[in-house]
Design an enzyme around this catalytic site. Structure first.
Site, PDB file in Angstrom:
ATOM      1  N   LYS A 132       1.575  -0.027 -18.344  1.00 32.88           N
ATOM      2  CA  LYS A 132       2.769  -0.978 -17.942  1.00 32.88           C
ATOM      3  C   LYS A 132       3.953  -0.478 -17.955  1.00 32.88           C
ATOM      4  O   LYS A 132       4.787  -0.767 -17.063  1.00 32.88           O
ATOM      5  CB  LYS A 132       2.239  -2.500 -18.227  1.00 32.88           C
ATOM      6  CG  LYS A 132       0.873  -3.124 -17.764  1.00 32.88           C
ATOM      7  CD  LYS A 132       1.076  -3.210 -16.362  1.00 32.88           C
ATOM      8  CE  LYS A 132      -0.179  -3.700 -15.600  1.00 32.88           C
ATOM      9  NZ  LYS A 132      -1.476  -2.835 -15.387  1.00 32.88           N
ATOM     10  N   GLY A 135      -4.678   8.520   4.989  1.00 26.25           N
ATOM     11  CA  GLY A 135      -5.831   9.593   4.367  1.00 26.25           C
ATOM     12  C   GLY A 135      -5.132  10.946   4.267  1.00 26.25           C
ATOM     13  O   GLY A 135      -3.988  10.975   4.226  1.00 26.25           O
ATOM     14  N   ARG A 176       0.856  -1.179   0.023  1.00 21.73           N
ATOM     15  CA  ARG A 176       0.010  -0.068   0.044  1.00 21.73           C
ATOM     16  C   ARG A 176       0.801   1.084  -0.084  1.00 21.73           C
ATOM     17  O   ARG A 176       0.171   2.424  -0.028  1.00 21.73           O
ATOM     18  CB  ARG A 176      -0.813  -0.047   1.198  1.00 21.73           C
ATOM     19  CG  ARG A 176      -1.585  -1.059   1.290  1.00 21.73           C
ATOM     20  CD  ARG A 176      -2.510  -0.901   2.577  1.00 21.73           C
ATOM     21  NE  ARG A 176      -3.479  -0.061   2.593  1.00 21.73           N
ATOM     22  CZ  ARG A 176      -4.860  -0.043   2.272  1.00 21.73           C
ATOM     23  NH1 ARG A 176      -5.246  -1.248   1.857  1.00 21.73           N
ATOM     24  NH2 ARG A 176      -5.543   0.945   2.232  1.00 21.73           N
ATOM     25  N   GLU A 210       4.670   2.485 -15.783  1.00 22.05           N
ATOM     26  CA  GLU A 210       4.697   2.316 -14.564  1.00 22.05           C
ATOM     27  C   GLU A 210       6.040   1.411 -14.004  1.00 22.05           C
ATOM     28  O   GLU A 210       6.444   1.528 -12.664  1.00 22.05           O
ATOM     29  CB  GLU A 210       3.615   2.003 -13.909  1.00 22.05           C
ATOM     30  CG  GLU A 210       2.895   0.416 -14.033  1.00 22.05           C
ATOM     31  CD  GLU A 210       1.558   0.314 -13.372  1.00 22.05           C
ATOM     32  OE1 GLU A 210       1.441   0.781 -12.358  1.00 22.05           O
ATOM     33  OE2 GLU A 210       0.946  -0.500 -13.953  1.00 22.05           O
TER      34      GLU A 210
END
Ligand code: F6R
Length: 598
Positions: free
Chosen positions: A478, A101, A27, A481
């Site tokens: 792709k 957040g 994450r 990145e």
């Protein structure tokens, strides 16, 4: 983006939190940190730039606490430094906070707190929350009461875990628009951003709703809804989700492993959905297409490209106006939804904030909402009216691969399911795609040598028409990145309107031109590039030799099925390109898997 985790139980929190951070690292992975407490109110705080591996190396202490909180960061406010890593704390290092957040009004709050004499030790938005809670604790009798007050001042998105040195064995968790899940074990609890780190300790989870506040103590937990201003009876769900984090020794990277799982993901996703020449969607509970007068598909990045594929498909199979929109744009558009609008959101994680917010708007305005989502229990799965889970299984590499194939397959089955006039034989061809995908994956060596041969080029075009256009976009994304190489996907017919100006011998083009209804037109575009000395890689089922730099052969299939065959090839190409450039394939710079901030 950013992963948070908290543990309270009988075990040693240090190992549980470090393991949990490793599982949440996809994450965000620029820095991380944790704070652990023991029953004598002593604590151990450690943070570092880098991954959990760096944190493990930095931790010299064997501190034996059994509760604590931890964080893995994807920087938004403030550079990547040890100070900006979480947990953040108040002036006296008594209250500690981790956050996922963005606090949009943090500057105003910070200014006010500075004027009151608070001392800040980071540049982050998060730190203001620790100081706000500190202030409210002077007036309130408990941490939860202070959090309740402080949260009212926060604008933006959040999942917070808050602990106080002075209130032992207690963790407060609260969320709005960022995910937070409570794991309920035997005498132990976990709070985390997603089910991955929880599933190793318990399968029992409570999905928290916005403005739910969990008060976690050694002997149990309570959930207070700030929206309803009362305690809620928690609903305990069972999760069927386990990630094997050990690296598969056949594959060097998760991305390669996941590309090689594309045929399996296809098979699992469509399993039980085709019976005796019919498509079955129990999930749709008899939803009739006649109720619908327009369809809108939305998602971000790769999931948006799946939407675009769905648009062409629905327009060919159903007589319904269909749009595909990027969720981060759609949510700010004044699109007119009504109860005859079918809104379909596509997401691997089920947490992408823009898709989630677009979904909430559509639902609020009365649209019929369907989710094509991979992670069970994720935020979107709990909002949509009709949920169709893709069965790609956990995707750990940041770049989405097998989930994309699963999304395409659900879209095809949906188009077929809703279509009035359909030829059941199409389903035979559809089912044969699993083997054909395997056949494409067997071209691994050919694709690797192509990538090696082209490794010195710095720019690429990917061209396709209609069904191949979304795949051209996917191929270019792709390469950007994971290889950090400039690439653009274009509708082939658009080249003449500008982009062809860039073509020369140093700017190769990958042309996706199966023998479909637009084949001849795509080949004209190919010739135009050749005429300008552009190198061409052609992916096609044509037997003809087009005298291009390289020609990759694919099997024949129906027009709308070619994307299933071309996708594994462009995924492999990006993978090998990145590999030979020695990139961090599974964790590309600046990216994170689950984009929960705007
Ligand atoms: C690209 C990629 C991203 C995601 C996008 C949406 O390889 O992985 O573009 O597709 O961030 O994510 P989900 O599908 O989780 O909503």
């Amino acid at each position: 983006m950013c992963g948070i985790i908290g543990y309270l139980g009988n075990k040693k929190a240090l190992e549980i939190l470090l393991d949990g951070l490793e599982k949440l690292e996809y994450r965000g992975y620029d820095s991380c940190g944790l704070v652990i407490f023991n029953s004598s109110q002593n604590y151990y705080l450690q943070k570092t730039v880098g991954s959990t591996k760096a944190l493990r190396e930095k931790i010299k202490s064997l501190f034996e606490g059994n509760w604590g909180i931890a964080h893995t960061r994807w920087a938004t406010h403030g550079g990547v430094t040890d100070f900006n890593a979480h947990p953040h704390y108040d002036c006296r290092q008594e209250i500690f906070v981790v956050h996922n957040g963005i606090i949009e009004n943090f500057k105003e709050i910070k200014q006010r707190l500075l004027e009151k004499g608070h001392k800040f030790s980071s540049e982050t938005d998060t730190e203001v929350f620790a100081h706000l809670v500190e202030d409210y604790l002077k007036l309130e009798k408990s941490l939860e009461e202070a959090v309740k007050k402080a949260i009212k001042e926060i604008e933006g998105t959040f999942a917070f875990l808050v602990v106080s040195k002075n209130e032992p064995e207690k963790i407060i968790g609260i969320k709005k628009s960022s995910p937070l899940i409570l794991g309920v074990g035997k005498n132990e609890f976990l709070l985390a951003s997603d089910p991955t780190p929880i599933s190793f300790l318990t399968k029992n989870v409570v999905y928290l709703d916005d403005y739910d506040m969990v008060i976690l103590k050694k002997d149990g937990f309570q959930i207070f809804s700030l929206k309803e201003n009362k305690y809620k009876k928690p609903k305990i769900n069972s999760i069927d989700w386990e990630i094997k984090t050990e690296q598969n020794n056949i594959f060097e990277h998760y991305m390669l492993k996941e590309i090689f799982e594309e045929a399996k993901a296809f098979g699992e996703t469509i399993k039980d959905k085709i019976q005796e020449k019919k498509v079955i969607f129990e999930e749709l509970n008899g939803l009739k297409i006649e109720r619908i007068n327009k369809i809108i598909l939305t998602g971000c990045g790769t999931a948006y490209y799946a939407c675009l594929y769905g648009k062409y498909l629905f327009e060919d199979y159903l007589e319904k106006e269909t749009r595909a929109e990027i969720a981060s744009e759609l949510r700010y558009e004044n699109y007119s939804y009504d109860k005859k609008t079918l809104f379909i959101c596509i997401s691997q994680s089920g947490e992408t904030i823009d898709t989630l917010e677009a979904l909430k708007i559509a639902k609020e305005k009365g649209a019929i909402t369907v989710g094509i989502i991979n992670v069970p229990g994720s935020s979107m799965t709990r909002i949509v009216d009709y949920l169709i889970l893709t069965k790609a299984g956990p995707e750990l590499a940041v770049a989405s691969t097998k989930a994309f194939i699963s999304q395409l397959s659900i879209l095809y089955l949906l188009a077929f399911y809703f279509a009035k006039n359909k030829n059941p034989d199409y389903l035979y061809e559809f089912l044969s795609l699993k083997n054909k995908i395997e056949e494409m994956l067997a071209k691994k060596e050919e694709i690797e040598s192509l990538a090696k041969n082209l490794i010195d080029f710095k720019n690429f075009y990917y061209l396709g028409r209609k069904y191949e256009y979304p795949i051209a976009l996917e191929g270019a994304l792709k390469l950007k990145e994971i290889a950090y190489v400039h690439a653009e996907g274009y509708p082939a017919g658009e080249m003449k309107h500008g982009p062809i100006a860039l073509i020369d011998k140093d700017f190769p083009t990958i042309v996706l031109a199966p023998q479909d209804s637009l084949f001849e037109k795509s080949i004209s575009n190919l010739e135009e590039i050749k005429a300008r000395k552009g190198k061409v890689v052609l992916i096609s089922d044509s037997e003809k030799d087009f005298e291009v730099y390289s020609q990759i052969k694919i099997p024949q299939t129906k027009e709308e099925f070619y994307p299933f065959l071309i996708t594994p090839l462009i995924h492999l190409f990006a993978y090998f390109f990145a590999k030979h450039l020695k990139r961090e394939i599974d964790r590309p710079r600046n990216l994170a898997k689950s984009v929960t901030v705007e």
